[in-house]
Design a protein around this motif. Structure first.
Motif, PDB file in Angstrom:
ATOM      1  N   TRP A 120      -4.236   1.526  -3.575  1.00 60.28           N
ATOM      2  CA  TRP A 120      -5.156   2.304  -3.380  1.00 60.28           C
ATOM      3  C   TRP A 120      -6.308   2.432  -4.480  1.00 60.28           C
ATOM      4  O   TRP A 120      -6.017   3.250  -5.449  1.00 60.28           O
ATOM      5  N   SER A 174       0.425   4.883  -7.689  1.00 57.98           N
ATOM      6  CA  SER A 174       0.206   4.061  -6.286  1.00 57.98           C
ATOM      7  C   SER A 174      -0.132   2.643  -6.782  1.00 57.98           C
ATOM      8  O   SER A 174      -0.003   2.078  -7.608  1.00 57.98           O
ATOM      9  N   SER A 212      -7.815   5.600   3.970  1.00 60.41           N
ATOM     10  CA  SER A 212      -7.763   4.730   2.514  1.00 60.41           C
ATOM     11  C   SER A 212      -7.629   3.223   3.178  1.00 60.41           C
ATOM     12  O   SER A 212      -8.126   2.370   2.408  1.00 60.41           O
ATOM     13  N   PHE A 228       1.120  -1.150  -0.052  1.00 63.27           N
ATOM     14  CA  PHE A 228       0.067  -0.061  -0.129  1.00 63.27           C
ATOM     15  C   PHE A 228       0.758   1.279  -0.068  1.00 63.27           C
ATOM     16  O   PHE A 228       1.378   1.584   1.115  1.00 63.27           O
TER      17      PHE A 228
END
Length: 706
Positions: A79, A76, A119, A58
């Protein structure tokens, strides 16, 4: 995401996981180095850290938007709900802290932090800023679904990745900036080529204005010329300002253009309506931001050029002004040439004066290529008197058989457009000279009447440029090799050796500890050499900051003594420190003084065997004097004369025997001079040397960084 679970007593150590992690880190470094744009760099960082050998699942990399201060998600993993280019407002989220202070921040339990932008339902987060030369460019955010999942080992890996990413991004932005400036220069050259080919003042002014508006991306603008006789500016070209201002006259000091004509300095007005110096003659135009630059030839005012924008969201900045300042001098020259050609009868005497006094060799040719005029600089450069060449062809006088073809080609090309180049020409005494050549067709009312050629002797300039480029290439290659190829893996080696040593101590494996200490020691030694190179580069670039503070001199002496004694003893030497009981205090940079003294004492130890090294400390009329003496090999006067030059050692044999980069003394002298002092050396060949450092008790205030 990197997860951690409580460990049961570990099994016997295996090297394969470590090797996998090392390989993953190498792939990460290689991926970052191979990326050629910001998107690729961001993807390389995220994908590299997501490697199964590292285990981060993550994570995201945000870059700062300079205009808004927002963090923009560029890449990313994990996410799924966050789109690419997702924006986080300034001050929002946990990662804002890393942006604010440029330091790593670790949140062991995100559920306890009110600023967390959810998140994950729970877990921990590491935020590592991307900082280059003190400027924060973005932040690397790494999360785990488990609380307190990260260790100092993770911090080292993530910090190293962020540092590499920052350097790569800075490099990419610098290259993009250079390409942009190259495009700007190409556009300027194209503009100047067009301007040189036209000598009608009205057309030149319109072309200047149209090119300026296009180059700067503005709404419109004006060009006003200075009427010396009346002492006023007259607007002779106007475009898209809301009205036709052609013919408007402004006194010196009146309005924005009059203000610039008086000060001879460029001016930016962010909000013209709020500016108290506006002229009533422009009350009826809708203008938001205004930028004005003088048109000068030397110190003589030719006119003023103004650019304006009506969009309230567009405010001119220093980059806009830089472009206008690049453009303005060339515009001034183009306008002046046009004025000279359109008023040739009235300005003939002035023109002849310019040609006569010019330091550049100038020669005028008629349509047949015969010389009609040459100036004193031409006579001086090529060695011919005017009477010898007037009325005759130019090329036989200043070309050889090898250069004749090139010269003829220049002449032919210059019949309808300006030609600029560099070549070699021959003097009367048959010696060759390197010259910059500008050939301009002479056109009167659309008819070509001849050619003007300018020759500028650039022999010394070319040599200096070649020497500088050679030195710069050598330095750049060396710094790139030392910093990029060695520093990153060395940090990894040092870090891993320290981790392995701790594990060996925990597992009571003394046979491993000695070898790991040697690995760590060798790595730190190499890293110190690399840091010396980077220190020198920063000093020469003016990026080293001096931080004066009050401290006890005795404390510095004791710290240096404790650090250097093992080095001295290693070669069978004895260290003697002679200092007053209380040498008092200094207000200077304690770290830099310690660095200088350590360099001198370690140098003395390196070149002395089974001898004596002495540090004498004295206070003399507002100065602290530190003298480091040894009974080592000593120096000849010739060796001592070049001792403080970077990358230079006494001679090749000494360098081969004792090693080193030849940077320690160069850095030490530069640091001493930054502190307001200096270093001197006195040496007796074969008997030893004394290096004397004199520093003011109160260091001068540091200059503002640029």
């Amino acid at each position: 995401m990197r997860t951690t679970t409580p460990l049961t007593p570990p099994p016997a150590p295996k090297l394969d996981p470590l090797a996998h992690r090392q390989a993953a880190l190498l792939r990460l470094s290689t991926g970052i180095a191979a990326a050629h744009d910001e998107a690729a760099i961001c993807d390389a960082v995220v994908q590299g850290l997501h490697d199964e050998a590292l285990g981060y699942n993550f994570l995201g990399l945000f870059l700062l938007d300079p205009a808004t201060g927002e963090r923009v998600l560029r890449s990313s993993i994990g996410w799924s709900s966050a789109p690419k280019n997702y924006r986080v407002p300034p001050g929002a989220g946990i990662s804002a802290r890393a942006i604010a202070d440029g330091k790593l921040h670790y949140t062991a339990d995100v559920t306890r932090d009110a600023s967390y932008i959810a998140s994950l339902a729970s877990g921990s987060e590491v935020d590592v800023p991307l900082v280059v030369d003190g400027v924060t460019m973005g932040v690397l955010v790494v999360e785990s679904s488990e609380p307190d999942a990260f260790t100092s080992y993770d911090f080292e890996i993530l910090t190293a990745a962020a540092d590499q990413a920052g350097i790569a991004l800075a490099r990419t932005r610098l290259l993009a900036q250079e390409r942009r400036r190259g495009d700007e220069h190409a556009a300027l050259l194209e503009t100047m080529a067009a301007l040189v080919g036209d000598h009608e003042l009205d057309r030149v002014l319109k072309m200047v204005l149209n090119r300026a508006v296009a180059l700067l991306g503005v709404t419109g603008g004006e060009v006003a010329l200075f009427d010396e006789a009346a002492g006023e500016l007259e607007v002779l070209a106007s475009a898209n300002i809301g009205k036709d201002s052609t013919g408007t006259r402004l006194k010196i000091g009146e309005g924005a253009m009059g203000h610039v004509a008086r000060t001879r300095e460029p001016l930016i007005i962010p909000s013209y309506r709020e500016w108290i110096g506006q002229s009533a003659k422009y009350d009826d135009i809708n203008v938001n931001s205004v930028m004005v630059a003088p048109l000068l030839i030397g110190e003589r005012l030719v006119g003023v050029i103004a650019a304006l924008h009506s969009d309230p969201n567009r405010v001119f900045n220093s980059e806009d002004l830089r472009l206008l300042n690049l453009f303005a001098p060339q515009v001034a020259i183009a306008i002046e040439n046009a004025r000279l050609f359109t008023s040739v009868q009235r300005q003939q005497a002035y023109f002849e004066s310019l040609v006569r006094e010019s330091p550049v060799a100038i020669v005028a040719l008629d349509q047949r290529g015969h010389i009609t005029l040459c100036n004193p600089a031409f006579e001086k450069l090529f060695g011919y008197a005017a009477a010898e060449v007037l009325g005759r062809e130019l090329d036989p006088f200043i070309t050889t058989e090898d250069t004749r073809k090139e010269a003829v080609a220049y002449t032919q090309e210059a019949t309808d457009r300006a030609i600029h180049g560099v070549g070699r020409r021959v003097r009367k005494d048959r010696t060759m000279v390197d010259v910059e050549i500008l050939a301009v067709p002479a056109v009167v009312r659309g008819e070509r009447v001849g050619l003007m050629a300018l020759y500028h002797d650039i022999t010394e300039l070319l040599k200096a440029r070649q020497d500088a480029e050679s030195a710069d290439r050598a330095k750049s290659q060396f710094l790139a090799s030392m910093s990029h190829e060695l520093r990153t893996p060395l940090n990894a080696i040092i870090g891993y050796s320290e981790l392995l040593r701790e594990e060996a101590e925990d597992r009571s494996l003394p046979s491993f500890i000695a070898d790991l200490d040697r690995i760590r020691g060798a790595g730190r030694h190499l890293l110190m050499l690399i840091n010396d190179v980077l220190d020198l580069s920063k000093i020469e670039a003016g990026r080293v900051e001096i931080a004066p503070a009050r401290f006890a001199v005795r404390l510095v002496i004791d710290e240096v003594r404790a650090t250097v004694e093992p080095l001295v003893a290693r070669r069978g030497n004895t260290l003697e420190v002679r200092t007053p009981a209380d040498p008092g205090e200094m207000h200077s940079d304690q770290m830099r003084i310690r660095q200088v003294l350590f360099n001198l004492l370690s140098n003395a130890s390196k070149f002395t065997e089974r001898g004596t090294i002495t540090l004498d400390v004295a206070r003399e009329d507002g100065w602290m004097v530190f003298a480091v003496s040894d009974t080592g090999i000593g120096l000849t006067p010739e060796q001592a004369g070049r001792l403080f030059e970077a990358f230079v050692q006494a001679d090749a044999k000494i360098a081969q025997r004792y090693g080193g980069t030849g940077l320690g003394l160069a850095i030490s002298r530069k640091l001493c001079r930054l502190l307001g002092g200096d270093i001197a050396v006195a040496s007796d060949y074969g008997k030893g040397s004394t290096f004397t450092v004199r520093l003011p008790v109160h260091a001068p205030a540091p200059a503002e960084s640029t």
